[in-house]
Design a protein around this motif. Structure first.
Motif, PDB file in Angstrom:
ATOM      1  N   UNK A 188       0.805  -1.210   0.000  1.00  0.00           N
ATOM      2  CA  UNK A 188       0.000   0.000   0.000  1.00  0.00           C
ATOM      3  C   UNK A 188       0.840   1.262   0.000  1.00  0.00           C
ATOM      4  N   UNK A 189       0.192   2.388   0.183  1.00  0.00           N
ATOM      5  CA  UNK A 189       0.855   3.692   0.149  1.00  0.00           C
ATOM      6  C   UNK A 189       1.458   4.027   1.513  1.00  0.00           C
ATOM      7  N   UNK A 190       2.671   4.549   1.501  1.00  0.00           N
ATOM      8  CA  UNK A 190       3.328   4.998   2.731  1.00  0.00           C
ATOM      9  C   UNK A 190       2.621   6.268   3.239  1.00  0.00           C
ATOM     10  N   UNK A 191       2.348   6.318   4.530  1.00  0.00           N
ATOM     11  CA  UNK A 191       1.731   7.517   5.103  1.00  0.00           C
ATOM     12  C   UNK A 191       2.439   7.864   6.415  1.00  0.00           C
ATOM     13  N   UNK A 192       2.461   9.141   6.742  1.00  0.00           N
ATOM     14  CA  UNK A 192       3.095   9.619   7.972  1.00  0.00           C
ATOM     15  C   UNK A 192       2.054   9.742   9.083  1.00  0.00           C
TER      16      UNK A 192
ATOM     17  N   UNK B 292       6.437   9.249  12.118  1.00  0.00           N
ATOM     18  CA  UNK B 292       7.036   8.087  11.482  1.00  0.00           C
ATOM     19  C   UNK B 292       6.323   7.772  10.164  1.00  0.00           C
ATOM     20  N   UNK B 293       7.038   7.145   9.261  1.00  0.00           N
ATOM     21  CA  UNK B 293       6.482   6.734   7.954  1.00  0.00           C
ATOM     22  C   UNK B 293       6.067   5.268   8.033  1.00  0.00           C
ATOM     23  N   UNK B 294       4.797   5.004   7.750  1.00  0.00           N
ATOM     24  CA  UNK B 294       4.227   3.669   7.899  1.00  0.00           C
ATOM     25  C   UNK B 294       3.853   3.095   6.526  1.00  0.00           C
ATOM     26  N   UNK B 295       4.240   1.842   6.307  1.00  0.00           N
ATOM     27  CA  UNK B 295       3.936   1.134   5.063  1.00  0.00           C
ATOM     28  C   UNK B 295       2.955  -0.006   5.343  1.00  0.00           C
ATOM     29  N   UNK B 296       1.756  -0.009   4.736  1.00  0.00           N
ATOM     30  CA  UNK B 296       0.804  -1.110   4.925  1.00  0.00           C
ATOM     31  C   UNK B 296       1.137  -2.271   3.973  1.00  0.00           C
ATOM     32  N   UNK B 297       1.116  -3.483   4.507  1.00  0.00           N
ATOM     33  CA  UNK B 297       1.329  -4.686   3.707  1.00  0.00           C
ATOM     34  C   UNK B 297       0.133  -5.622   3.857  1.00  0.00           C
ATOM     35  N   UNK B 298      -0.238  -6.290   2.774  1.00  0.00           N
ATOM     36  CA  UNK B 298      -1.346  -7.254   2.791  1.00  0.00           C
ATOM     37  C   UNK B 298      -0.853  -8.554   2.160  1.00  0.00           C
TER      38      UNK B 298
END
Length: 413
Positions: A359-363, A375-381
């Motif tokens: 998914x899209x990285x979001x702060x 922090x920069x968070x990356x969602x994974x599925x």
């Protein structure tokens, strides 16, 4: 002498190609190198260019028809030139009287019907049917490529005409073409080519596997910092730019080496555990999704992996992928981050056991100890086949991917 245009061979494994669209009709003039048709095989679609300057004398393979590579699909020559019997394609020779009549229709001169000064796009068979039924082709709504009137459009108009004749007095009957247009307000697109292949594979994937998806969030703050810190060095020494996707691919490859049960496939009641990692990277195209494969990704450095991802994506967008480029993957990555999507449910690419959706990285604010930090968070599925492995080993694999991404220096050692 008429020149034969044949169905190209799109890869060594190709057994049949399909004409998805004719850009030219019989009687049209063409220039050398001008695209005259689109053909496809599996997930590959390319334009067939004219090998010479001249006129389209005969179309031997209709839209939607599949033929072996090397089969003649049309003839190009001088206007009025006759085609010798010895040049008739093999596919034509196998057909009966019905196809011979179609062949004669296709040899007709170019349609002369006009609509507001422009030529009505209509297939030869559809034109013959419309003329036999005394239908005005200018009033038939075309649903084929580019608004072309197809045989099905004429049949629909005839059906509407019969319905009106049974329910309305003759003197008050409404034009059947208008009724057909009112009943079909939406644009109709042929369900064929790449779209049909993808649909069949995805539907089969959901029917034949037990798919489960789990989500996880990864802190990639340090990874993005490392990417920025090394950007100049990578550009100077390797003439390349590392992306977050490149790091994700590297983390997946390293994790698959530690979790071989995810790098597997269930084939004929046997689970195949692969030692090599052949990584599929999904690429979205205008006409559908393709998955080129990076073979032996376990032997690639981060920079090598990055270059392979970019090269295959470019080949995909230019329509230059072969069947071999898209076969044999053992695990797939699908990235929708560029579209702002966070978590989603990717569908397995059979017969693989797993696919990772990115998914899209979001702060966002995150507590680090007692301190609140940005922090920069990356969602994974992760979607996996529950027939092959259970949730715990699948979660362990995803956890390993997370560890590599959160401590990115470990991917470089």
């Amino acid at each position: 002498m008429a020149v034969e245009v044949v169905m190209p061979k799109l890869g060594m494994a190709m057994k049949e190609g399909t004409v998805s669209l004719w850009n030219k009709a019989v009687g049209d003039s063409v220039e050398k190198g001008e695209p005259i048709a689109s053909v496809n095989s599996e997930k590959i679609e390319i334009d067939v260019e004219s090998p010479t300057e001249g006129t389209v004398l005969k179309i031997a393979v209709s839209e939607g028809e599949g033929v072996p590579p090397g089969t003649v699909i049309c003839y190009i020559g001088n206007p009025g030139e006759e085609i010798g019997a010895q040049t008739i394609s093999a596919s034509e020779q196998k057909t009966g009287v019905e196809n011979q009549e179609l062949s004669n229709d296709l040899n007709c001169s170019v349609n002369q019907a006009k609509a507001r000064g422009d030529r009505v796009k209509i297939s030869p068979v559809a034109k013959k049917m419309a003329e036999a039924a005394n239908l005005d082709i200018e009033k038939i709504k075309g649903t084929g490529p580019g608004g072309r009137v197809t045989k099905e459009d004429v049949q629909e108009a005839l059906k509407a005409q019969r319905e009106l004749q049974t329910v309305q007095p003759k003197e008050t009957r409404i034009e059947p073409q208008l009724v057909s247009a009112q009943k079909t307000q939406a644009q109709q697109v042929p369900f064929s080519g790449i779209r049909k292949v993808i649909a069949g594979r995805m539907h089969g994937s959901l029917q034949k596997t037990a798919q489960l998806t789990m989500n996880m969030k990864v802190d990639v703050t340090e990874l993005i910092a490392l990417q920025k810190q090394t950007a100049d060095v990578v550009q100077k020494n390797f003439n390349n730019k590392l992306t977050v996707t490149d790091f994700i691919a590297r983390a997946v490859v390293l994790s698959l080496k530690k979790h071989q049960d995810m790098n597997s496939a269930l084939i004929e009641d046997k689970i195949h555990l692969f030692k090599q990692v052949h990584l599929g990277m999904a690429v979205a195209l205008e006409k559908g999704l393709v998955v080129p494969v990076i073979r032996h990704a376990e032997n690639c450095s981060l920079n090598d992996l990055s270059r392979s991802i970019k090269e295959l994506a470019q080949k995909a967008r230019q329509g230059q992928l072969s069947n071999e480029d898209m076969q044999g993957s053992t695990f797939t990555i699908s990235n929708l981050g560029a579209y702002g999507v966070e978590h989603f449910t990717p569908v397995l690419n059979p017969p693989e056991t797993g696919i990772l959706g990115v998914g899209a990285v979001f702060d966002t604010p995150v507590y680090v100890g007692e301190n609140l930090e940005r922090r920069s968070i990356l969602p994974l599925s992760l979607t996996f086949d529950h027939r092959v492995l259970d949730g715990t080993p699948a979660a362990a694999f995803l956890q390993t991917v997370k560890q590599y991404l959160e401590v990115p220096i470990t991917m470089l050692i």
